[in-house]
Scaffold this active site. Structure first.
Site, mmCIF file in Angstrom:
data_model
loop_
_atom_site.group_PDB
_atom_site.id
_atom_site.type_symbol
_atom_site.label_atom_id
_atom_site.label_comp_id
_atom_site.label_asym_id
_atom_site.label_seq_id
_atom_site.Cartn_x
_atom_site.Cartn_y
_atom_site.Cartn_z
ATOM 1 C CE LYS A 37 5.530 3.382 -7.399
ATOM 2 N NZ LYS A 37 5.732 2.851 -5.742
ATOM 3 C CD GLU A 42 -6.418 -6.815 -10.408
ATOM 4 O OE1 GLU A 42 -7.003 -6.014 -9.454
ATOM 5 O OE2 GLU A 42 -5.456 -6.992 -10.084
ATOM 6 C CB CYS A 55 -7.350 -7.531 -6.473
ATOM 7 S SG CYS A 55 -6.225 -8.709 -6.870
ATOM 8 C CD GLU A 103 -9.984 -4.035 -1.928
ATOM 9 O OE1 GLU A 103 -9.543 -3.226 -2.335
ATOM 10 O OE2 GLU A 103 -9.212 -4.811 -2.951
HETATM 11 P P1 NAI Z 1 -1.659 1.607 -3.540
HETATM 12 O O1 NAI Z 1 -2.862 1.442 -4.803
HETATM 13 O O2 NAI Z 1 -1.665 3.113 -2.444
HETATM 14 O O3 NAI Z 1 -0.084 1.191 -4.325
HETATM 15 C C1 NAI Z 1 -0.586 0.274 -4.685
HETATM 16 C C2 NAI Z 1 0.651 0.746 -5.456
HETATM 17 O O4 NAI Z 1 0.617 2.184 -5.972
HETATM 18 C C3 NAI Z 1 1.557 0.902 -4.317
HETATM 19 O O5 NAI Z 1 3.100 0.653 -5.880
HETATM 20 C C4 NAI Z 1 2.218 2.820 -5.030
HETATM 21 O O6 NAI Z 1 3.243 3.188 -4.507
HETATM 22 C C5 NAI Z 1 1.328 2.920 -5.626
HETATM 23 N N1 NAI Z 1 1.093 4.476 -5.834
HETATM 24 C C6 NAI Z 1 -0.065 5.080 -4.408
HETATM 25 N N2 NAI Z 1 0.198 6.407 -4.972
HETATM 26 C C7 NAI Z 1 0.265 6.740 -6.114
HETATM 27 C C8 NAI Z 1 0.123 7.350 -7.036
HETATM 28 N N3 NAI Z 1 -0.387 9.210 -6.139
HETATM 29 N N4 NAI Z 1 0.365 7.421 -7.955
HETATM 30 C C9 NAI Z 1 1.445 6.838 -8.823
HETATM 31 N N5 NAI Z 1 1.197 4.765 -7.765
HETATM 32 C C10 NAI Z 1 0.962 5.618 -6.741
HETATM 33 O O7 NAI Z 1 -2.445 0.668 -1.554
HETATM 34 P P2 NAI Z 1 -2.016 0.385 -0.882
HETATM 35 O O8 NAI Z 1 -1.995 2.147 -0.147
HETATM 36 O O9 NAI Z 1 -0.878 -0.048 -0.504
HETATM 37 O O10 NAI Z 1 -3.225 -0.384 -0.588
HETATM 38 C C11 NAI Z 1 -4.414 0.454 0.419
HETATM 39 C C12 NAI Z 1 -5.387 -0.149 -0.067
HETATM 40 O O11 NAI Z 1 -5.532 -0.366 -1.683
HETATM 41 C C13 NAI Z 1 -5.797 -1.757 0.927
HETATM 42 O O12 NAI Z 1 -6.095 -1.263 1.940
HETATM 43 C C14 NAI Z 1 -6.450 -2.708 -0.516
HETATM 44 O O13 NAI Z 1 -7.956 -2.373 0.064
HETATM 45 C C15 NAI Z 1 -6.645 -1.662 -1.584
HETATM 46 N N6 NAI Z 1 -5.203 -2.835 -2.344
HETATM 47 C C16 NAI Z 1 -5.670 -2.881 -3.517
HETATM 48 C C17 NAI Z 1 -5.333 -3.970 -4.262
HETATM 49 C C18 NAI Z 1 -5.364 -4.742 -5.468
HETATM 50 O O14 NAI Z 1 -4.766 -6.309 -5.395
HETATM 51 N N7 NAI Z 1 -6.658 -4.410 -5.248
HETATM 52 C C19 NAI Z 1 -3.411 -4.835 -3.923
HETATM 53 C C20 NAI Z 1 -2.674 -3.623 -3.176
HETATM 54 C C21 NAI Z 1 -4.172 -2.651 -2.485
#
Ligand code: NAI
Ligand code: MG
Length: 503
Positions: free
Chosen positions: A196, A272, A306, A406
């Protein structure tokens, strides 16, 4: 569709064809299908806020169909019969095709994510192909061990078997690379997968799905479902038929995934997550290199990494010099649309992320941190997109939000330190532990810091390098499990112990 490209840019015919071929569908059991509900969502170009494509929104039933296809492909048929060497050949073929389609894939990545085309084509796509090649080489080398036990006349050995059906949930900052970080080892180990991509950046994953079919992966081995966290991601994490979820994204969602795994079938989880990585400059460092390294450590990908070196610790005697140097370098960073020549940094991914980051900048100013440069949304010809200027704050108080959370934007928080003990204590006073950097010419100090800091990766006199051979993952709330290297094989295999009575 208004792509807003500079006049000298002509997209590859394949890119245009992909964008113009109607709504993007789900990949289930080797077929491209609409969501059962018929629902779609828009994937948006962050450089101008315009819709790029409509994409199928997978619901609970669509995910269920994907799981059934993946289960069938795992239990019976050609994938099950294949040797590791044969799986390796398919992965190698996938790498060849990724290289052959690099121009197209890089264009899609830049349109969907916003990052400069030079980075998409020279960094993201080559790394994607490299991951497939690295795990192609390991697919036929999943060895067990023979185990000397305490009993006589017992021969004991171990097998490494695939976990089964794996759910792979990825974010939007390195869309195609992260697909490869998860798919390549999962497939090398003989699992079947449901990928996904993030709802912000589904396009390259879908194009990759076409490429994996072309490479010859049997139907059902790789399934791709698109949609937001709710319902699509949550349907994966709650599903009783999925044996393992590998996730990259926010710590907040990482927690939800563990909860869902605990409530359902205790599926294996690897995470991660976020970071607030300390990058340390000692007074004896090559300051020119250190300042440049710190600049790119925080501002590349507009800070949406990240591993972003978002807390910069500078030894007090060189603090002012480094702060001014970083502010100077930050003003030289060329921010713009990904296809504009010579641009270093693209937009943030969405209006929501832009607002989030601007909120942190306001909060930082109110909390008493000193805004040294940047801190603005960019206007003029960039006003339609989500662009902002590289931003530098100076601070001393580690309890500030700026020093703890972050931000995931181009915001460096720079602070002076006076002693070794203070440095180690402050560098580790974070709930995260993903990465760290240290700049010094003293080899002893460099290694001592590398050993003292609680982080999964430490860069000495360099920053932000990733390679398929080098294990990568976090301490503390940055998650657990190591992707890349041979360690990733542990994430996608079970160890089976076999006892043979010889008496
Ligand atoms: P997110 O963690 O919500 O999204 C990442 C993935 O998780 C996407 O594919 C999303 O559709 C999926 N997802 C969201 N809610 C879910 C759930 N309940 N169950 C299963 N999958 C789910 O991140 P978002 O909202 O895009 O960004 C918010 C913050 O997260 C950013 O500002 C940053 O701080 C952090 N982040 C960190 C990342 C990293 O590389 N470690 C990457 C993206 C975001
Ligand atoms: Mg989210």
């Amino acid at each position: 569709m208004n792509l807003n490209l500079p006049p000298e840019i002509n997209l590859q015919p394949g890119t245009l064809q992909f964008l113009q071929s109607g709504p993007k569908r789900l990949l289930i059991n080797g077929e491209w299908v609409d969501a059962l509900s018929g629902e779609t969502f828009a994937s948006v170009n962050p450089a101008n806020g315009e819709e790029l494509a409509q994409v199928a929104l997978a619901g609970v039933e669509d995910v269920d169909m994907a799981v059934h296809a993946a289960r069938a492909a795992f239990e019976h048929g050609p994938w099950r019969e294949m040797s590791g060497e044969e799986r390796g050949r398919l992965l190698w073929k996938a790498a060849d095709l990724i290289e052959a389609y690099t121009d197209e894939l890089a264009e899609l990545e830049t349109l969907d994510n916003g990052k400069p085309i030079r980075l998409s084509s020279k960094v993201d796509l080559p790394n994607t192909a490299k991951h497939f090649r690295y795990y192609a080489g390991l697919a036929g080398k999943l060895e067990g061990t023979t185990v000397p036990v305490s009993f006589p006349n017992q021969f004991v050995y171990t097998l490494r078997e695939p976990v089964g059906v794996v759910g792979l949930i990825i974010p939007w900052n390195f869309p195609i690379q992260m697909a490869s970080w998860k798919l390549a080892p999962a497939l090398a180990c003989g699992n079947t997968a449901i990928l996904k991509p993030a709802e912000e950046t589904p396009l390259t994953a879908l194009r990759l799905g076409e490429i994996l079919i072309e490479a010859g992966f049997p139907p059902g081995v790789v399934n791709i479902v698109t949609g937001p966290g709710e319902p699509t991601g949550a349907a994966i994490t709650a599903h009783m038929g999925i044996d393992k979820v590998s996730f990259t994204g926010s710590t907040e969602v990482g927690r939800k995934i563990m909860e869902a795994a605990a409530r359902s079938n205790l599926k294996r989880v690897s995470l991660e997550l976020g970071g607030k990585s300390p990058n340390v400059i000692f007074a004896d460092a090559d300051l020119g290199k250190a300042v440049k390294g710190a600049t790119w450590g925080i501002f590349s990908t507009a800070g949406q990494e990240c591993v972003a070196g978002s807390r910069l610790f500078v030894e007090r005697p060189v603090f002012q010099q480094v702060l001014e140097g970083l502010a100077g370098e930050s003003r030289k960073v060329r921010v713009g649309a990904g296809f504009t020549p010579k641009v270093h940094v693209g937009p943030l991914i969405s209006q929501r992320q832009l607002e989030r980051v601007m909120g942190y900048i306001e909060g930082g100013q109110k909390s008493g941190a000193q805004l040294v440069s940047g801190g603005e949304r960019l206007g003029g010809e960039l006003s339609q997109g989500y662009f902002m200027s590289p931003t530098v704050f100076a601070y001393e108080d580690d309890s500030l939000q700026l020093a703890q959370e972050e931000i995931f934007g181009p915001v460096a928080a720079v602070t002076p330190f006076d002693s070794w003990d203070e440095l180690v204590m402050r560098a580790n006073s974070s709930r995260y532990g993903l990465a760290a950097g240290v700049w010094t010419q003293d080899i002893t100090k460099a290694h001592r810091f590398a050993h003292a800091v609680k982080a999964g990766t430490v860069w000495i006199n360099t920053y932000d390098l990733i390679d398929p051979a080098a294990p990568f993952g976090g301490y503390k709330e940055s998650g657990f499990g190591r992707e890349m290297g041979r360690d990733a094989l542990d994430l996608y295999t079970e160890v089976k112990t076999v006892w043979v009575g010889l008496g």
